[in-house]
Design an enzyme around this catalytic site. Structure first.
Site, PDB file in Angstrom:
ATOM      1  N   TYR A  53     -77.158  -6.695  46.485  1.00  0.00           N
ATOM      2  CA  TYR A  53     -76.685  -5.495  46.257  1.00  0.00           C
ATOM      3  C   TYR A  53     -76.948  -4.341  46.819  1.00  0.00           C
ATOM      4  CZ  TYR A  53     -74.833  -7.842  41.607  1.00  0.00           C
ATOM      5  OH  TYR A  53     -74.504  -8.585  40.881  1.00  0.00           O
ATOM      6  N   SER A 236     -68.895  -7.827  33.904  1.00  0.00           N
ATOM      7  CA  SER A 236     -67.651  -7.018  33.782  1.00  0.00           C
ATOM      8  C   SER A 236     -67.268  -7.295  32.249  1.00  0.00           C
ATOM      9  CB  SER A 236     -66.682  -7.658  34.731  1.00  0.00           C
ATOM     10  OG  SER A 236     -66.848  -7.481  36.110  1.00  0.00           O
ATOM     11  N   LEU A 238     -66.141  -4.901  30.451  1.00  0.00           N
ATOM     12  CA  LEU A 238     -65.140  -3.921  30.331  1.00  0.00           C
ATOM     13  C   LEU A 238     -64.060  -4.202  31.229  1.00  0.00           C
ATOM     14  CD1 LEU A 238     -67.159  -0.780  29.778  1.00  0.00           C
ATOM     15  CD2 LEU A 238     -66.177  -2.219  28.007  1.00  0.00           C
ATOM     16  N   GLY A 241     -63.607  -1.588  34.190  1.00  0.00           N
ATOM     17  CA  GLY A 241     -63.081  -0.519  33.588  1.00  0.00           C
ATOM     18  C   GLY A 241     -61.794  -0.543  33.074  1.00  0.00           C
ATOM     19  N   LEU A 243     -60.629  -1.893  30.758  1.00  0.00           N
ATOM     20  CA  LEU A 243     -60.640  -1.799  29.141  1.00  0.00           C
ATOM     21  C   LEU A 243     -60.944  -0.392  28.527  1.00  0.00           C
ATOM     22  CD1 LEU A 243     -62.185  -5.327  28.313  1.00  0.00           C
ATOM     23  CD2 LEU A 243     -59.852  -4.524  27.401  1.00  0.00           C
ATOM     24  N   THR A 244     -61.541   0.507  29.526  1.00  0.00           N
ATOM     25  CA  THR A 244     -61.637   1.799  28.984  1.00  0.00           C
ATOM     26  C   THR A 244     -60.190   2.567  28.514  1.00  0.00           C
ATOM     27  OG1 THR A 244     -61.686   2.723  30.993  1.00  0.00           O
ATOM     28  CG2 THR A 244     -63.775   1.872  30.236  1.00  0.00           C
ATOM     29  N   GLY A 245     -59.150   1.889  29.532  1.00  0.00           N
ATOM     30  CA  GLY A 245     -57.861   2.552  29.323  1.00  0.00           C
ATOM     31  C   GLY A 245     -57.632   3.691  30.524  1.00  0.00           C
ATOM     32  N   LYS A 246     -58.722   4.058  31.236  1.00  0.00           N
ATOM     33  CA  LYS A 246     -58.491   5.061  32.217  1.00  0.00           C
ATOM     34  C   LYS A 246     -57.613   4.638  33.390  1.00  0.00           C
ATOM     35  CE  LYS A 246     -62.592   3.689  34.917  1.00  0.00           C
ATOM     36  NZ  LYS A 246     -64.229   3.766  35.227  1.00  0.00           N
TER      37      LYS A 246
END
Length: 347
Positions: A53, A236, A238, A241, A243-246
């Site tokens: 990373y 992961s 989410l 990302g 599943l945030t709906g963004k």
């Protein structure tokens, strides 16, 4: 904050784990340090990193920088013992990490030397192999996965050799526990069986992708985790990302992962957005925040030790922490099951 122990070890961790893979590219050192302190204040004592990373992008120029961010925090605060720290040994294929070589008994002490130097510590709580030498079906490779070229005898010999090298590191006090990442049920049982056969640290954890959108672990890996006392660490949770709906309706927020990785590692499909819409509908029906619902679902799976999440902003971090005490009702779980049956493998 809910707590649990890793496998058969006495290492107690929070059931939310702070991921760090953006520290050094998307996040500055100061931002990484602020995230650590915010998480610790909220009762999250578990931080996950890796020698390769940061990501977004991966590069030879930045490799190891995330571990350095954490090490700088240890040096500045002296709070090493406040954190349960997990890092990972890169496997074959990353050409700028030990020339892209596989994980071997000889590479283990070399990799630990590098991580300890960057982390400015003398021990690692959970030392993980980032992916098995024989390959993995994770990261959308499941669609064409074919293990028929694997050499079983070679795999078993490598496992036994690596366990011997890991035991030396345990005896030296440089690692406390061992885990795998991106591994299968068969792989997990081989690590568990080998430790009983030849010694070495027993596998305590496996870090695989798991979320409402990616539930491959529900069958065979879940069974292996249950029967072998291996705690799963989900990455992961989410769905990068989604599943945030963004990202619904074609949105691409500035600085978001989608803006940096247009295909989200193969997760961006029409079926994915349909599945997200279904889960957003469940959250709305029950008056829940979709982020909190997604995290609570992963955290409370019976085979889950901890859910690893990342945040590129402090607002994202505090938002996730705000839902740490949510427990989903039977009615919510029933509606999640209905959505899952309608959208079983959206990417």
């Amino acid at each position: 904050m809910q707590m649990t122990k890793l496998g058969r070890t006495d290492i107690e961790v929070s059931k939310f784990c702070l991921g760090s893979m953006t520290w050094g590219t998307q996040n500055t050192t100061a931002e990484g340090h602020a995230q650590i302190e915010c998480a610790l204040d909220a009762g999250i004592n578990f931080v996950d990193t890796a020698e390769m990373y940061p990501v977004n992008p991966l590069s030879a120029e930045t490799q190891g920088r995330t571990e350095e961010v954490i090490g700088d925090w240890f040096a500045a605060t002296g709070r090493r013992n406040d954190m349960v720290l997990a890092t990972k040994h890169s496997g074959e294929g990353i050409t700028y990490v030990r020339d892209g070589g596989p994980i071997t008994a000889a590479s283990i002490p070399q990799a630990i030397d590098g991580s300890l130097a960057r982390l400015k510590t003398d021990y690692i709580d959970l030392y993980q192999f980032h992916w098995p030498n024989r390959g993995s079906y994770m990261f959308r490779k499941n669609w064409l996965y074919d293990p028929s070229a694997q050499d079983r005898a070679e795999t078993i010999q490598n496992i036994e050799d690596c366990l011997g090298a890991l035991q030396i590191e345990v005896d030296r006090g440089r690692i406390r526990a061992f885990g795998m990442s991106n591994d299968s049920a068969w792989g997990l049982t081989q690590w568990a069986n080998a430790a009983e056969r030849v010694g070495g640290p027993r596998i305590a954890t496996v870090q695989n992708e798991y979320s409402l959108m990616c539930r491959m672990a529900d069958t065979d890996v879940a069974e292996a985790c249950h029967n072998e006392d291996i705690g799963m660490l989900s990455f992961s949770p989410l769905a990068t990302g989604l599943l945030t709906g963004k990202y619904q309706g074609g949105a691409v927020p500035d600085g978001s992962r989608l803006s940096l990785s247009p295909e989200l590692g193969g997760r961006k499909t029409p079926r994915a957005f349909e599945a997200v819409a279904a889960y957003l509908g469940v959250a709305e029906k029950h008056g829940l925040d979709p982020v909190h619902m997604a995290m609570a679902f992963v955290r409370d799976r019976p085979f889950m030790a901890s859910a690893i999440f990342g945040a590129t902003t402090m607002a994202q971090l505090t938002h996730i922490i705000a839902g740490a005490d949510l427990v989903l009702s039977e009615a919510v779980m029933a509606d999640i099951d209905t959505a899952h049956r309608a959208h079983p493998m959206p990417y």
